[in-house]
Design a protein around this motif. Structure first.
Motif, short mmCIF file in Angstrom:
data_model
loop_
_atom_site.label_atom_id
_atom_site.label_comp_id
_atom_site.label_asym_id
_atom_site.label_seq_id
_atom_site.Cartn_x
_atom_site.Cartn_y
_atom_site.Cartn_z
N SER A 183 54.00 -12.89 -54.31
CA SER A 183 54.44 -11.73 -53.52
C SER A 183 53.83 -11.76 -52.11
O SER A 183 54.23 -11.01 -51.23
CB SER A 183 54.05 -10.43 -54.23
N ARG A 184 52.86 -12.66 -51.92
CA ARG A 184 52.22 -12.69 -50.59
C ARG A 184 53.10 -13.41 -49.56
O ARG A 184 53.60 -14.50 -49.81
CB ARG A 184 50.87 -13.38 -50.66
N VAL A 185 53.25 -12.78 -48.43
CA VAL A 185 54.06 -13.38 -47.36
C VAL A 185 53.22 -13.52 -46.10
O VAL A 185 52.06 -13.12 -46.08
CB VAL A 185 55.32 -12.51 -47.09
N LYS A 186 53.79 -14.08 -45.09
CA LYS A 186 53.04 -14.33 -43.85
C LYS A 186 53.50 -13.43 -42.71
O LYS A 186 53.46 -13.83 -41.55
CB LYS A 186 53.20 -15.80 -43.43
N GLU A 187 53.98 -12.25 -43.06
CA GLU A 187 54.43 -11.30 -42.02
C GLU A 187 53.26 -10.93 -41.11
O GLU A 187 52.09 -11.07 -41.47
CB GLU A 187 54.96 -10.03 -42.69
N TYR A 188 53.58 -10.39 -39.94
CA TYR A 188 52.54 -9.86 -39.06
C TYR A 188 51.78 -8.74 -39.77
O TYR A 188 52.38 -7.92 -40.48
CB TYR A 188 53.15 -9.21 -37.82
N LEU A 189 50.48 -8.67 -39.51
CA LEU A 189 49.73 -7.48 -39.92
C LEU A 189 49.97 -6.39 -38.88
O LEU A 189 50.40 -6.67 -37.76
CB LEU A 189 48.23 -7.80 -39.95
N ASN A 221 48.03 -8.70 -32.86
CA ASN A 221 47.53 -8.27 -34.17
C ASN A 221 46.72 -9.41 -34.76
O ASN A 221 46.90 -10.57 -34.37
CB ASN A 221 48.69 -7.86 -35.11
N ILE A 279 45.95 -13.02 -40.84
CA ILE A 279 46.03 -12.41 -42.17
C ILE A 279 45.14 -13.07 -43.21
O ILE A 279 44.64 -12.41 -44.13
CB ILE A 279 47.52 -12.42 -42.64
#
Ligand SMILES: Cc1ncc(COP(=O)(O)O)c(C=O)c1O
Length: 405
Positions: free
Chosen positions: A64-70, A290, A293
């Motif tokens: 479920s972990r993605v690399k989207e911006y924090l 930002n 992660i």
């Protein structure tokens, strides 16, 4: 056509990181790098903590972990947990929602964000820093928009704290000035105030309306206890007053290159904290948008899981104890060589560094003759030392002290 930068001057190496550059060029098999403050094992190897490996594995295994911006201020879980780590689980400031936290780029980035916030929103732009202090401090504060003055801290005669000098200089500071305090394991001296002295410093700072800015780069490294090392910060928060805290996970979790840390601003009320937080976003957004992660996710994974947290404290204590042991071994080695002078400060000072008292000439001699690398102020990283390298260091120190004045 000539480069538009044809006349650019060659910049000097960083005084601390430059030591490693010089070390890397040295081909001697006995070379020893005690410059940079990075932990090494008895075998002289860098370490990734087991608990960090485990947390990373858990993160990798979670689809479920993605690399989207924090978000601009980072991972919300991390921010809550990091404030709790430094302030204590039962901190009234946390319970009353009076803490604004921004995930930062390790200690340095967090200091820088705090500095720019102060330059923009605080009426007093003078920051008092201890003499001496970590070499990057004056640069971070100056470039961030503050003006730097110093207060007495270290007494070369006792190789301990110049407590009277410190009190005098802070008493003379203009009301409202910012005061940089090393939360524990003062760098480069390894000299910390006692808790009684901290209490006097606190009273003075509060009575003069000075604003404390804690740099906490070594929580857990000084004594081996995360709580004990946070005690000075907690004293200042317990009185209900405001303060800034920059935290780093470089040393205590060995996450140097992950660049994970935090800036917390403890405010008087939840309402102020909320507005402070909104302004922190305006500082961060144009600076780096930002934060990253991965490192913060590792820290959050460890801090929120009781078993991982406990495992971390054991590994951390192991590192702190090894450093304390190196201090004893170095003192014994100098004593057995009959090296002139009182070297008891080696075991009295705490944290990663010993401020040996060796002068720049002696340091140069040790580098040239013994291939031992350290900063020119005579600071050595105890974390870079091992039982195998102590005798070589003691030989070098003995020769420097007896042959170079
Ligand atoms: C006193 C002090 N503050 C801050 C830092 C910042 O380190 P980092 O940016 O790697 O967390 C260091 C690292 O050596 C330090 O000694």
């Amino acid at each position: 056509m000539e480069s538009v930068f044809a006349n650019i001057a060659q910049a000097p190496e960083d005084p601390i990181l430059g030591v490693t550059v010089a070390y890397n060029k040295d081909t001697s098999p006995v070379k020893l790098n005690l410059g940079v403050g990075a932990y090494r094992t008895e075998e002289g190897k860098p370490v990734v903590l087991n608990v960090v490996r485990k947390a990373e594995q858990m993160l990798v295994n979670d689809p479920s972990r993605v690399k989207e911006y924090l978000p601009i201020l980072g991972l919300a879980d991390f921010n809550k947990l990091t404030a709790k780590l430094i302030l204590g689980a039962d901190s009234p400031a946390i319970q009353e929602d009076r803490v604004a936290t921004a995930q930062g780029l390790s200690g340095t980035g967090s200091l820088r964000v705090g500095t720019e916030f102060l330059a923009r929103h605080y009426h007093e732009h003078t920051i008092y820093i201890p003499q001496p202090t970590w070499g990057n401090h004056p640069k971070v504060f100056t470039l961030g928009g503050l003006s730097v003055k110093s207060y007495r801290y270290y007494d070369p005669a006792t190789r301990g704290l110049d407590f009277q000098g410190l009190l005098k200089d802070l008493s003379a500071a203009s009301s409202g000035a910012i005061v940089l305090l090393h939360a524990c394991a003062h760098n480069p001296t390894g000299v910390d105030p006692t808790l009684e002295q901290w209490e006097q410093i606190r009273q003075l700072i509060r009575s003069k309306g000075l604003l404390p800015f804690f740099d906490s780069a070594y929580q857990g490294f000084a004594s081996g206890s995360l709580d004990a090392d946070a005690q000075p910060v907690r004293m200042f928060v317990a009185d209900g007053g405001e303060c800034f805290i920059a935290q780093s996970y470089a040393k205590n979790m060995g996450l140097y290159g992950e660049r994970v840390g935090a800036l917390s601003i403890v405010c008087k009320t939840a309402d102020v904290a909320k507005r402070v937080e909104s302004q922190l976003k305006l500082v961060v957004r144009p600076m780096y948008s930002n934060p990253p992660i991965h490192g913060a996710s590792i820290v959050a994974t460890i801090l929120k899981d009781k078993a991982l947290y406990d495992e971390w404290t054991v590994e951390l204590k192991g590192m702190a104890d090894r450093i304390i042991n190196m201090r004893k071994q170095l003192l014994d080695a100098l004593t057995s060589r009959g090296t002139p002078g009182d070297w008891s400060h080696i075991v009295k000072q705490i944290g990663m560094f010993t401020f040996t008292g060796l002068n720049a000439e002696q340091v140069k001699f040790m580098t040239e003759k013994y291939h031992i690398y350290m900063t020119s102020d005579g600071r050595i990283s105890m974390a870079g030392l091992s039982s195998q390298t102590v005798p070589h260091l003691a030989d070098g120190m003995h020769a420097a002290v007896t042959q170079v004045s």
